[in-house]
Structures are given as C-alpha cells and as structure tokens.
Design a protein around this motif. Structure first.
Motif, PDB file in Angstrom:
ATOM      1  N   VAL A 257       0.858  -1.186   0.000  1.00 12.97           N
ATOM      2  CA  VAL A 257       0.000   0.000   0.000  1.00 12.97           C
ATOM      3  C   VAL A 257       0.892   1.233   0.000  1.00 12.97           C
ATOM      4  CG1 VAL A 257      -1.870   1.228   1.149  1.00 12.97           C
ATOM      5  CG2 VAL A 257      -1.730  -1.265   1.337  1.00 12.97           C
ATOM      6  N   LEU A 258       0.793   2.034  -1.041  1.00 14.12           N
ATOM      7  CA  LEU A 258       1.635   3.217  -1.170  1.00 14.12           C
ATOM      8  C   LEU A 258       1.203   4.307  -0.185  1.00 14.12           C
ATOM      9  CD1 LEU A 258       1.914   3.374  -5.074  1.00 14.12           C
ATOM     10  CD2 LEU A 258       3.379   2.158  -3.429  1.00 14.12           C
ATOM     11  N   GLU A 259       2.018   5.338  -0.075  1.00 17.18           N
ATOM     12  CA  GLU A 259       1.776   6.380   0.925  1.00 17.18           C
ATOM     13  C   GLU A 259       0.444   7.082   0.733  1.00 17.18           C
ATOM     14  OE1 GLU A 259       6.035   8.082   2.354  1.00 17.18           O
ATOM     15  OE2 GLU A 259       5.512   8.484   0.250  1.00 17.18           O
ATOM     16  N   ASP A 260      -0.050   7.125  -0.487  1.00 16.93           N
ATOM     17  CA  ASP A 260      -1.334   7.785  -0.729  1.00 16.93           C
ATOM     18  C   ASP A 260      -2.530   6.868  -0.499  1.00 16.93           C
ATOM     19  OD1 ASP A 260      -1.193   6.088  -2.887  1.00 16.93           O
ATOM     20  OD2 ASP A 260      -1.348   7.634  -4.426  1.00 16.93           O
ATOM     21  N   GLY A 261      -2.261   5.658   0.001  1.00 16.68           N
ATOM     22  CA  GLY A 261      -3.328   4.702   0.276  1.00 16.68           C
ATOM     23  C   GLY A 261      -3.677   3.795  -0.878  1.00 16.68           C
ATOM     24  N   THR A 262      -3.011   3.928  -2.010  1.00 16.14           N
ATOM     25  CA  THR A 262      -3.267   3.081  -3.176  1.00 16.14           C
ATOM     26  C   THR A 262      -2.718   1.677  -2.935  1.00 16.14           C
ATOM     27  OG1 THR A 262      -3.103   4.956  -4.682  1.00 16.14           O
ATOM     28  CG2 THR A 262      -2.831   2.759  -5.641  1.00 16.14           C
ATOM     29  N   VAL A 263      -3.570   0.674  -3.147  1.00 15.86           N
ATOM     30  CA  VAL A 263      -3.102  -0.715  -3.080  1.00 15.86           C
ATOM     31  C   VAL A 263      -2.361  -1.009  -4.378  1.00 15.86           C
ATOM     32  CG1 VAL A 263      -3.737  -3.135  -2.859  1.00 15.86           C
ATOM     33  CG2 VAL A 263      -4.982  -1.391  -1.562  1.00 15.86           C
ATOM     34  N   TYR A 264      -1.055  -1.213  -4.278  1.00 13.14           N
ATOM     35  CA  TYR A 264      -0.197  -1.375  -5.453  1.00 13.14           C
ATOM     36  C   TYR A 264      -0.116  -2.827  -5.916  1.00 13.14           C
ATOM     37  CZ  TYR A 264       4.099  -1.377  -8.276  1.00 13.14           C
ATOM     38  OH  TYR A 264       5.018  -1.547  -9.279  1.00 13.14           O
ATOM     39  N   SER A 265      -0.095  -3.757  -4.968  1.00 10.16           N
ATOM     40  CA  SER A 265       0.016  -5.170  -5.362  1.00 10.16           C
ATOM     41  C   SER A 265      -0.405  -6.079  -4.224  1.00 10.16           C
ATOM     42  CB  SER A 265       1.451  -5.509  -5.790  1.00 10.16           C
ATOM     43  OG  SER A 265       2.347  -5.368  -4.698  1.00 10.16           O
ATOM     44  N   LEU A 266      -0.804  -7.298  -4.603  1.00 10.45           N
ATOM     45  CA  LEU A 266      -1.065  -8.390  -3.669  1.00 10.45           C
ATOM     46  C   LEU A 266      -0.165  -9.547  -4.048  1.00 10.45           C
ATOM     47  CD1 LEU A 266      -4.983  -8.395  -3.635  1.00 10.45           C
ATOM     48  CD2 LEU A 266      -3.457  -7.279  -2.003  1.00 10.45           C
ATOM     49  N   LEU A 267       0.485 -10.147  -3.060  1.00  4.18           N
ATOM     50  CA  LEU A 267       1.370 -11.281  -3.307  1.00  4.18           C
ATOM     51  C   LEU A 267       0.846 -12.490  -2.534  1.00  4.18           C
ATOM     52  CD1 LEU A 267       3.239  -8.674  -3.738  1.00  4.18           C
ATOM     53  CD2 LEU A 267       5.156 -10.248  -3.426  1.00  4.18           C
ATOM     54  N   ALA A 268       0.506 -13.533  -3.262  1.00  4.09           N
ATOM     55  CA  ALA A 268       0.031 -14.780  -2.664  1.00  4.09           C
ATOM     56  C   ALA A 268       1.123 -15.836  -2.807  1.00  4.09           C
ATOM     57  CB  ALA A 268      -1.248 -15.242  -3.351  1.00  4.09           C
ATOM     58  N   PHE A 269       1.487 -16.478  -1.704  1.00  4.09           N
ATOM     59  CA  PHE A 269       2.621 -17.400  -1.670  1.00  4.09           C
ATOM     60  C   PHE A 269       2.166 -18.853  -1.539  1.00  4.09           C
ATOM     61  CE2 PHE A 269       4.332 -13.370  -0.527  1.00  4.09           C
ATOM     62  CZ  PHE A 269       5.688 -13.385  -0.849  1.00  4.09           C
ATOM     63  N   THR A 270       2.915 -19.729  -2.188  1.00 11.43           N
ATOM     64  CA  THR A 270       2.793 -21.168  -1.968  1.00 11.43           C
ATOM     65  C   THR A 270       4.107 -21.624  -1.355  1.00 11.43           C
ATOM     66  OG1 THR A 270       1.346 -21.418  -3.891  1.00 11.43           O
ATOM     67  CG2 THR A 270       2.384 -23.419  -3.031  1.00 11.43           C
ATOM     68  N   VAL A 271       4.029 -22.226  -0.166  1.00  9.08           N
ATOM     69  CA  VAL A 271       5.230 -22.583   0.604  1.00  9.08           C
ATOM     70  C   VAL A 271       5.219 -24.076   0.899  1.00  9.08           C
ATOM     71  CG1 VAL A 271       6.535 -22.193   2.726  1.00  9.08           C
ATOM     72  CG2 VAL A 271       5.313 -20.291   1.643  1.00  9.08           C
ATOM     73  N   ARG A 272       6.307 -24.737   0.552  1.00  6.02           N
ATOM     74  CA  ARG A 272       6.430 -26.168   0.803  1.00  6.02           C
ATOM     75  C   ARG A 272       7.842 -26.471   1.297  1.00  6.02           C
ATOM     76  NH1 ARG A 272       5.201 -29.161  -4.346  1.00  6.02           N
ATOM     77  NH2 ARG A 272       7.327 -28.553  -4.860  1.00  6.02           N
ATOM     78  N   ASP A 273       7.928 -27.259   2.361  1.00  6.16           N
ATOM     79  CA  ASP A 273       9.218 -27.645   2.941  1.00  6.16           C
ATOM     80  C   ASP A 273      10.080 -26.431   3.274  1.00  6.16           C
ATOM     81  OD1 ASP A 273       8.496 -30.318   2.639  1.00  6.16           O
ATOM     82  OD2 ASP A 273       9.385 -30.447   0.639  1.00  6.16           O
ATOM     83  N   GLY A 274       9.430 -25.380   3.771  1.00  6.08           N
ATOM     84  CA  GLY A 274      10.160 -24.213   4.239  1.00  6.08           C
ATOM     85  C   GLY A 274      10.660 -23.283   3.156  1.00  6.08           C
ATOM     86  N   ARG A 275      10.277 -23.512   1.918  1.00  3.04           N
ATOM     87  CA  ARG A 275      10.705 -22.649   0.817  1.00  3.04           C
ATOM     88  C   ARG A 275       9.514 -22.225  -0.039  1.00  3.04           C
ATOM     89  NH1 ARG A 275      16.457 -24.439  -1.914  1.00  3.04           N
ATOM     90  NH2 ARG A 275      17.772 -23.983  -0.109  1.00  3.04           N
ATOM     91  N   VAL A 276       9.674 -21.077  -0.649  1.00  2.00           N
ATOM     92  CA  VAL A 276       8.627 -20.553  -1.524  1.00  2.00           C
ATOM     93  C   VAL A 276       8.720 -21.263  -2.873  1.00  2.00           C
ATOM     94  CG1 VAL A 276       7.736 -18.518  -2.710  1.00  2.00           C
ATOM     95  CG2 VAL A 276       8.700 -18.296  -0.401  1.00  2.00           C
ATOM     96  N   VAL A 277       7.640 -21.960  -3.257  1.00  2.00           N
ATOM     97  CA  VAL A 277       7.626 -22.648  -4.549  1.00  2.00           C
ATOM     98  C   VAL A 277       6.800 -21.896  -5.583  1.00  2.00           C
ATOM     99  CG1 VAL A 277       8.003 -24.913  -3.503  1.00  2.00           C
ATOM    100  CG2 VAL A 277       5.660 -24.112  -3.894  1.00  2.00           C
ATOM    101  N   GLY A 278       6.017 -20.920  -5.130  1.00  2.00           N
ATOM    102  CA  GLY A 278       5.215 -20.150  -6.069  1.00  2.00           C
ATOM    103  C   GLY A 278       4.761 -18.835  -5.466  1.00  2.00           C
TER     104      GLY A 278
END
Length: 294
Positions: A257-278
């Motif tokens: 969320v930028l300083e002006d309140g604009t939502v710039y991005s959403l990041l959705a993670f897939t985590v397996r065995d302690g590491r990010v796979v997606g």
C-alpha cells in the motif's frame, strides 16, 4: 427464521444479510471474481425474495443452492474457460488483515487455505465441474442438491466432483502449515525490504514459479528459478518498504500500500518444505482499486 415466518414464506433483507458473507464466499470460489460474486449474491437475493421461503427447512442451504445456480449461469455465459492454469490473468485475490477478529468476513476469506494456486486451477475446470467441486468439497452441499443445478444424474454429479478433485490434487501442491508459511513470508518481506539478494535466494525453491498479472497487456508474465525471482524482488526494493503481512487468498501473503493509500500489489505465496515454490502477484490497478488496505 421462525416456523411461522417459514410458513408465511417471508424472507427479510436482515435474514438474507446474515448469510451474505457465506454466499459471497461461495460465489467467489465458483467465479473467481469479486465483482461477479457481488452480482451473483444480489441476483440470489432478488430470486430468493421473489420465491419466498415457505416450506424451507434449511435457509442457509437453500440460499447456497440459489447462488450456486446463479454463479453457474454466469460461468456458462462466459462461453469459454481457460485451457491452461495460466494465460496472463490471475483470479481476484481476497485480502484481509494478517491478524484480525473472527468476524464473518474474515471466516469467509479463511474458509480454505489452499491459496491462489487453487483459484488458478479452478479456472481450468468446466462450469459443471467447478460448481460440483466447490459446493460439495468446500461447502458440504449434498450431491442430491447439486445434481439438479448442473442438470446431471446423481452418479454423474459425483463423477464431476471426482474429476475436479483429481485435477486440483494433481496441480495444487501440499503446503506447510499456516505458522510455517507465515514465518517464511515474513522472512521474504524482511529480505526484500533489505535488498538482501542472497537471503531471498535462500528462501526460494530452485524451481520457484512467479506469475505476474499487471492487467491486460504484455507486462504480465511468468518468472522461473530462484535467481530470476530474487532479482525481480530486488528491483522492487523501492516499493517493498510499503509492503506488510496480510491474509491473501486465505493464506499468509503480502499487500503493498503506497503512501497515498493506493493498493499497489497483492502477493500470494505457496510454501512447501520451508521454501517458496510459487508466488502469484496481482498488480492490476483497475482490479485493485476497490481492494481494502488490510
């Protein structure tokens, strides 16, 4: 709703509103679009109010089947489905605060924790498969109630859900528990904000896949491999400082969320065995315009 109200067939707006978060969650998982889900729920209200609830014993179940039928019709009206799990377009990603009260809206977001990977796979199912899987496997609607919606026999409806279940199982990786996922995402955030390339690489699976949806156009693309993904994250060092932990698509993720309140991005993670796979990154300004800051 009391027995007398059922007998009279009255359905008030307040009674319907009590089920709205649940119905929105059903419609969203069938349609993959928050705007379409809102339209489907509103259409369901109009239909339910006009029909009346006389003789209905399970109001929640009845309303769920109504919104399921409306959503199925919307799916069919789209004409085509995605043949592959990626065509440059991500489904809408629901977002909620990382820690928040257990209100109905939050429970709707948290209903499953398979994350955006599930939503992407659902886009590849036929409308009937998607409805059968979502209603039965995610919302426990009996097949006997689903069969009339999809115009199939009971055995054929069970087969629809079974086919969809196999496709989901084959395509969606089993993730670490929620606490471990949150820990990994928090570490990713810290490394991104510090511009720590080596730290990012250590958190990423060597075969990590990142899908970036910037909206219609050529910018949407796929990145593969820890080195490429870490470099992409380091290039966004300037915006990483505006990121924070959130619940994205029902799983620990990040919202920027930028300083002006604009939502710039959403990041959705897939985590397996302690590491990010997606990682699925939605940065389509038009679609993020109405997203809460979480």
């Amino acid at each position: 709703m009391s027995t007398d109200q059922f007998a009279a067939g009255r359905l008030t707006a307040d009674q319907f509103e009590a089920f709205r978060p649940h119905l929105r969650a059903v419609a969203y998982r069938v349609l993959g679009s928050t705007a379409d889900a809102e339209d489907a729920v509103q259409d369901a209200w109009v239909r339910a109010h006009a029909a009346g609830a006389a003789g209905v014993e399970n109001l929640g179940g009845w309303l769920t089947t109504i919104v399921g039928r409306v959503a199925l019709n919307l799916l069919r009206s789209r004409g085509t489905r995605r043949e592959t799990a990626w065509d440059g377009h991500l489904p809408d990603l629901l977002v909620a605060p990382a820690d928040g009260p257990a209100d109905p809206e939050r429970r709707a977001v948290e209903q499953d924790d398979l994350g955006s990977a599930l939503m992407v796979v659902l886009d590849t199912l036929t409308p009937a498969e998607r409805v059968a899987f979502v209603l039965h496997d995610q919302f426990a609607v009996p097949f006997e109630e689903i069969a009339p919606l999809v115009d199939r026999s009971l055995p054929a409806t069970r087969q629809l859900a079974s086919r969809a279940r196999r496709k989901v199982r084959d395509a969606v990786p089993v993730q670490d528990d929620v606490a471990r996922r949150r820990e990994v995402v928090a570490a990713y955030l810290s490394a991104s904000q510090a511009g720590d390339f080596d730290g990012l690489v250590a958190l990423l699976d060597p075969e990590v896949v990142v899908r970036l949806d910037y909206g219609p156009g050529e910018l949407s693309r796929v990145l593969r491999g820890a080195q490429a993904v870490a470099e992409q994250a380091r290039l966004h060092f300037g915006t990483a400082r505006f990121s924070r932990l959130a619940l994205v698509a029902g799983s620990p993720g990040l919202v920027t969320v930028l300083e002006d309140g604009t939502v710039y991005s959403l990041l959705a993670f897939t985590v397996r065995d302690g590491r990010v796979v997606g990682i699925d990154i939605l940065s389509d300004a038009a679609r993020l315009a109405g997203v809460p800051e979480a």
